[in-house]
Enzyme design. Sequence first.
Site, PDB file in Angstrom:
ATOM      1  N   GLU A 192      10.453  -6.179   2.267  1.00  0.00           N
ATOM      2  CA  GLU A 192      10.185  -5.536   3.560  1.00  0.00           C
ATOM      3  C   GLU A 192      10.446  -6.476   4.738  1.00  0.00           C
ATOM      4  O   GLU A 192       9.677  -6.503   5.702  1.00  0.00           O
ATOM      5  CB  GLU A 192       8.739  -5.007   3.588  1.00  0.00           C
ATOM      6  CG  GLU A 192       8.475  -3.929   2.544  1.00  0.00           C
ATOM      7  CD  GLU A 192       7.040  -3.439   2.515  1.00  0.00           C
ATOM      8  OE1 GLU A 192       6.848  -2.227   2.381  1.00  0.00           O
ATOM      9  OE2 GLU A 192       6.127  -4.281   2.604  1.00  0.00           O
ATOM     10  N   GLU A 266       9.536   2.055  -3.327  1.00  0.00           N
ATOM     11  CA  GLU A 266       8.095   2.271  -3.318  1.00  0.00           C
ATOM     12  C   GLU A 266       7.821   3.703  -2.893  1.00  0.00           C
ATOM     13  O   GLU A 266       7.902   4.029  -1.701  1.00  0.00           O
ATOM     14  CB  GLU A 266       7.381   1.306  -2.370  1.00  0.00           C
ATOM     15  CG  GLU A 266       7.407  -0.144  -2.820  1.00  0.00           C
ATOM     16  CD  GLU A 266       6.566  -1.041  -1.923  1.00  0.00           C
ATOM     17  OE1 GLU A 266       5.774  -0.510  -1.102  1.00  0.00           O
ATOM     18  OE2 GLU A 266       6.704  -2.270  -2.029  1.00  0.00           O
TER      19      GLU A 266
END
EC number: 3.2.1.23
Length: 629
Positions: A192, A266
């Site tokens: 991320e 995710e």
Amino acid sequence: LLTHLLFSCRFNWSELTPLGLWGRTHGLQTENSEFLLEGMPFRILGGSMHYFRVPREYWEDRMLKMRACGLNTLTTYVPWNLHEKERGKFDFSKNLDLRAFLSLAAKNGLWVILRPGPYICSEWDLGGLPSWLLQDPEMQLRTTYKGFTEAVDAYFDRLMRVVVPFQASTILSLSLGYKKGGPIIAVQVENEYGSYAKDPNYMNYVKMALLNRGIVELLMTSDNKNGLSFGLVEGALATVNFQKLEPGLLKYLDTVQKDQPKMVMEYWTGWFDNWGGPHYVFDADEMVNTVESILKTGASINLYMFHGGTNFGFMSGALEADEYKSDVTSYDYDAVLTEAGDYTSKFFKLRQLFSMVIGQPLPLPPMIESKASYGAILLHQYISLWDVLPALLQPIKSEFPVNMENLQLNDSIGQPYGYVLYETVIFGGGHLHSRDHVRDRAQVFVNTVYVGELDYNSVELSIPEGQQGFRQLRLLVENRGRVNYGLALNEQRKGLIGDIFLNKTPLRNFKIYSLEMKPAFMKSLQHVSGWSSVPDYFVGPAFFRGRLWIEQQPQDTFLKLQGWEKGVVFVNGQNLGRYWKIGPQETLYLPGPWLRRGGNEIVIFEERTAGRIIQSVDIPYLGRTQYVD
């Protein structure tokens, strides 16, 4: 009928398993808009499970449940701050035995997507980065700052020696003397980074750090939609993270990379909890319907989390958005399996969906391990923290307050977790002001008398005037968990991070006691003199102890701490984690493998108000629920 037609192109991967493809050479590849595994079309049906959050004895059980749900791939993070607790000293043993975990995944027919960081987020202290990095006052985490990259290089040198032999492709393995490939089909570059994006050169640095140490599998990145375009690195497949499937979200991937397979790295099956908030849940039908919608687009998916597990010890992280919020001990996450590995309705709904996608019978789900209710456990003895200090702890003397990370302890790597007691001498009383230098919460005592707390919201206290002469001012400071996400990572030093003022004069000449509560300390605590019977009413801080006697084979249980206020529980030396009466979490998970037949030693460090008993129950209670918006 509609679902049948949409999934009529079935994916039968029964032969595409790690043990079924020994001698392979190509691993996972991308071609046009699909994944190929050994040249055959392949869709990733993955689930996240972190070996460091699950007792080793249960790894295989959770993997078998993955297979029974229809998954073919396991994803896991790798926590740097556990594998290198002290700089230069690496640990890949016991519950951190990554080799054993990867071998079990292969044995049980699961491919692996490895997410080695170095930063992992994951509601884990400092996003998995070791706190000793913050000893450097100029440290710039997650950048190409020399002090950071030198530490990453040393860590990756060691980590990749473990990882490289478990890659799926045998081209490299043969050259290194390995005759067979392993389960790893992809490796994630950082995590991320698009939401951080402080250094345009950093992602390429991490990518090359992996490649230069022998990683040959498919590289991936992972970001939410807003960070997607900022987290890219050439040569890595971009994947996306979300919970709600907004219109056009997956097609947005086409704007950052053309003709590539789509992957949701995710898909959030639930959510995590903070102390003082609700226990979040995510509707099972909504979740399964969204998974079905993702699959209809032809995308691959990874369920984050399939099994959340537990933030044992002091390892839970924190959020800092509008205010600081620390995460609870449980990482149940309202995931597909519960914190203790039991089935939920999500499991059976997903199993039904995935069986249609695969088009063949799935393995039978393993039997659930029964849970035990051992009843009331009397904590019959206690010893005050003030009596422990002279017996077990040598203070560090310093003119100025020193933050935890810069205390000269643990071969000079500082104190990573737990509590620190700062003690100084004052005359009289007056106005105490923290100038917001307390991280994260301080109980304030004059001699042994509690006078109040200092934290982010309370920065001043009135210290009562006493009789003439010297008095000890004591601040017991708790590190409640370092922030693991966002732009404030470089500011996560704990303890007292600056001066504390009494009547506008900075306090000086401290005795500083480290209360990390490591196993050696807890063992010594058992033998210290001064333990006595618990009176009818007692106010901490103090240690309490009792014994749980088990006649049969130990089973999982949950400890309920009704009547206790805030602290930490240890069972047979294992730190189960924090409890706090503000909730939402009301029970701590105690795995059966950590218990033994006969006597089991329970020690509780309670900061304030202690009960006399704790309850061993067979059902967890994670608090008042609130549906994720």
